[in-house]
Design an enzyme around this catalytic site. Structure first.
Site, short mmCIF file in Angstrom:
data_model
loop_
_atom_site.label_atom_id
_atom_site.label_comp_id
_atom_site.label_asym_id
_atom_site.label_seq_id
_atom_site.Cartn_x
_atom_site.Cartn_y
_atom_site.Cartn_z
N GLU A 64 0.82 -1.21 0.00
CA GLU A 64 0.00 0.00 0.00
C GLU A 64 0.86 1.26 0.00
O GLU A 64 1.94 1.28 0.59
CB GLU A 64 -0.87 0.02 1.27
CG GLU A 64 -1.83 -1.14 1.33
CD GLU A 64 -2.41 -1.35 2.73
OE1 GLU A 64 -3.56 -1.81 2.80
OE2 GLU A 64 -1.73 -1.07 3.73
N ASP A 235 -7.65 -5.03 8.81
CA ASP A 235 -7.27 -3.78 8.14
C ASP A 235 -7.14 -3.95 6.63
O ASP A 235 -6.41 -3.21 5.99
CB ASP A 235 -5.96 -3.25 8.75
CG ASP A 235 -4.80 -4.24 8.62
OD1 ASP A 235 -5.04 -5.37 8.16
OD2 ASP A 235 -3.67 -3.87 8.95
P1 NAD Z 1 2.49 -10.63 13.65
O1 NAD Z 1 2.41 -11.61 12.54
O2 NAD Z 1 3.83 -10.25 14.18
O3 NAD Z 1 1.61 -11.13 14.90
C1 NAD Z 1 0.32 -11.63 14.77
C2 NAD Z 1 0.05 -12.60 15.91
O4 NAD Z 1 -1.32 -12.99 15.84
C3 NAD Z 1 0.90 -13.87 15.83
O5 NAD Z 1 1.61 -14.06 17.03
C4 NAD Z 1 -0.15 -14.97 15.58
O6 NAD Z 1 0.20 -16.21 16.21
C5 NAD Z 1 -1.38 -14.36 16.24
N1 NAD Z 1 -2.65 -14.93 15.77
C6 NAD Z 1 -3.04 -15.23 14.50
N2 NAD Z 1 -4.29 -15.73 14.51
C7 NAD Z 1 -4.70 -15.71 15.80
C8 NAD Z 1 -5.92 -16.11 16.45
N3 NAD Z 1 -6.92 -16.62 15.76
N4 NAD Z 1 -6.01 -15.94 17.79
C9 NAD Z 1 -4.97 -15.44 18.52
N5 NAD Z 1 -3.80 -15.05 17.95
C10 NAD Z 1 -3.67 -15.21 16.61
O7 NAD Z 1 1.72 -9.33 13.12
P2 NAD Z 1 1.80 -7.83 13.69
O8 NAD Z 1 2.86 -7.04 13.00
O9 NAD Z 1 1.77 -7.86 15.18
O10 NAD Z 1 0.41 -7.28 13.14
C11 NAD Z 1 -0.80 -7.74 13.68
C12 NAD Z 1 -1.96 -7.25 12.84
O11 NAD Z 1 -2.09 -5.85 12.96
C13 NAD Z 1 -1.81 -7.54 11.36
O12 NAD Z 1 -3.04 -8.03 10.87
C14 NAD Z 1 -1.49 -6.20 10.75
O13 NAD Z 1 -1.90 -6.09 9.41
C15 NAD Z 1 -2.25 -5.28 11.67
N6 NAD Z 1 -1.79 -3.90 11.73
C16 NAD Z 1 -2.74 -2.94 11.76
C17 NAD Z 1 -2.34 -1.62 11.85
C18 NAD Z 1 -3.38 -0.54 11.94
O14 NAD Z 1 -3.05 0.65 11.86
N7 NAD Z 1 -4.61 -0.88 12.17
C19 NAD Z 1 -0.98 -1.27 11.87
C20 NAD Z 1 -0.04 -2.29 11.87
C21 NAD Z 1 -0.45 -3.62 11.80
#
Ligand code: NAD
Length: 364
Positions: A64, A235
């Site tokens: 993005e 997101d």
């Molecule tokens: P990451 O991959 O480092 O961590 C995600 C965690 O979620 C992992 O530890 C995984 O085991 C866990 N997980 C997956 N499915 C699960 C479930 N059903 N129940 C419990 N835990 C589960 O990712 P990250 O960098 O921490 O990002 C997390 C999310 O936040 C992503 O989806 C990312 O796109 C989103 N994000 C959103 C914003 C925003 O502004 N809204 C900004 C950054 C990241």
């Protein structure tokens, strides 16, 4: 030999310098000051050029571009979201960004934004919760204990005083990592065996999982009255975390509706389902939490102004800390129209002298 002017040199904040910058300032102070910049920009919302981010989707993820401008400065971020990356030893989310001067169009800053995105996302969540979470909130569940999770925890401690955490992740080692990283930071931490267990007795639920699907991290029965939900992980189109019934019981707060309707939890609702814009709450034009029983939901997707605020904040820290490198990014002939002549002149000196061009510039 042509010497680039100081104007042609662009400060560059590498990952290494960003880490030093955050540690020099202190994570809590960084988050608190960044939150103030984010809030300041939300309060001048109407000034900004706003557009849903430009997203290129693939089977595995999304890339993005997130541009915005306040008329004086222009910023954009390049960011990806690839949930499968984590299993391959890569980050789910990586980013870099640019801040530029609208007057000249010249970039003023190029910076890593992987760490900065985690900081700005956490700071934004905490700013929203200041207006939406129940008064005196102390306990928060964090479901999904990956890269973003510690930043979320520290931001909520710094801005709201949250000091009880209940962690849950499908991979227990992620929760253990999160608890280890937060040890000694004044939290009382419990690692939970299920999501249901994690939400027991908390005031705030943060969902920050990564999965490219309509997931159901929270079911309707897990959300009692009075809760604030900080939904961060949904997101992208086709990527949500909450059961639709929760949305129907909640008052929903969003960043920029045209983007959130595409990417947020509310993609599950009708296009005209009422939502409140966060900037209106911050400026007093709309109400945040009004009753103790209300369920409030911040449907976070991450908006360009938050990155703009983060870029502004980082730029403002550079002079005092010196934590940047100088990048030879812009061609800058003495005679602006003689770009080709500059190229010809670069061939004139001996290879040794030519190699000096960069060194001369950096010292100038
Ligand atoms: P990451 O991959 O480092 O961590 C995600 C965690 O979620 C992992 O530890 C995984 O085991 C866990 N997980 C997956 N499915 C699960 C479930 N059903 N129940 C419990 N835990 C589960 O990712 P990250 O960098 O921490 O990002 C997390 C999310 O936040 C992503 O989806 C990312 O796109 C989103 N994000 C959103 C914003 C925003 O502004 N809204 C900004 C950054 C990241």
């Amino acid at each position: 030999m042509t010497q680039p002017s100081r104007l042609a040199i662009v400060p560059f904040v590498s990952v290494d310098r960003m880490m030093k910058l955050v540690l020099t300032i202190g994570v809590e102070r960084f988050l608190t000051e960044l939150a103030a910049y984010i809030e300041e920009d939300f309060r001048r919302w109407e000034l900004f050029d706003k557009t849903p981010r430009v997203a290129s989707h693939s089977h595995d993820g999304v890339i993005e571009l997130m541009p915005t401008s306040d008329g004086r400065l222009y910023g954009f971020k390049y960011v990806n979201g690839h949930p499968k990356n984590m299993r391959e030893g890569r980050q789910t989310v990586t980013a870099f960004g640019v801040l530029a001067d609208v007057g000249s169009g010249y970039p003023m800053l190029l910076t890593e934004m992987t760490i900065l995105t985690a900081l700005r996302t956490a700071a934004t969540s905490a700013v929203a919760a200041k207006y939406l979470a129940p008064k005196g909130s102390q306990a928060m569940a964090i479901i999904g204990n990956g890269a973003q999770s510690e930043f979320q925890a520290i931001a909520f401690k710094a801005l709201l005083g949250i000091d009880r955490l209940r962690l849950y992740d499908i991979d227990r080692s992620a929760s253990e990592k999160c608890a280890r990283n937060l040890a000694g930071k004044g939290f009382d931490i419990t690692i939970c065996a299920t999501g249901q267990d994690a939400v027991e007795g908390v005031d705030i639920i943060t969902t920050v999982t990564a999965d490219k699907q309509y997931a159901t991290i929270l079911t309707d029965n897990m959300v009692g009255s009075g809760i604030h939900i900080n939904a961060v992980g949904g997101d992208c189109p086709g990527k949500t975390e909450l059961h639709r019934d929760i949305l129907l019981r909640s008052d929903i707060f969003v960043e920029f509706p045209p983007q959130t309707r595409i990417e947020g939890e509310i993609q599950q609702l009708d296009a005209d389902h009422p939502v409140t814009e966060l900037w209106q709450v911050m400026t007093g034009q709309a109400k945040g939490r009004q009753t103790a029983e209300q369920i409030t939901l911040f449907d976070s997707v991450g908006f360009a102004t938050e990155d703009f605020s983060a870029l502004r904040y980082v730029r403002d820290q550079l002079k005092a800390t010196g934590l940047y490198e100088e990048l030879d990014l812009l061609a800058d002939p003495d005679e602006p129209r003689d770009l080709y002549g500059m190229l010809l002149r670069a061939a004139e000196p001996s290879p040794a002298q030519q190699g000096d061009r960069r060194a001369d510039k950096l010292i100038a």
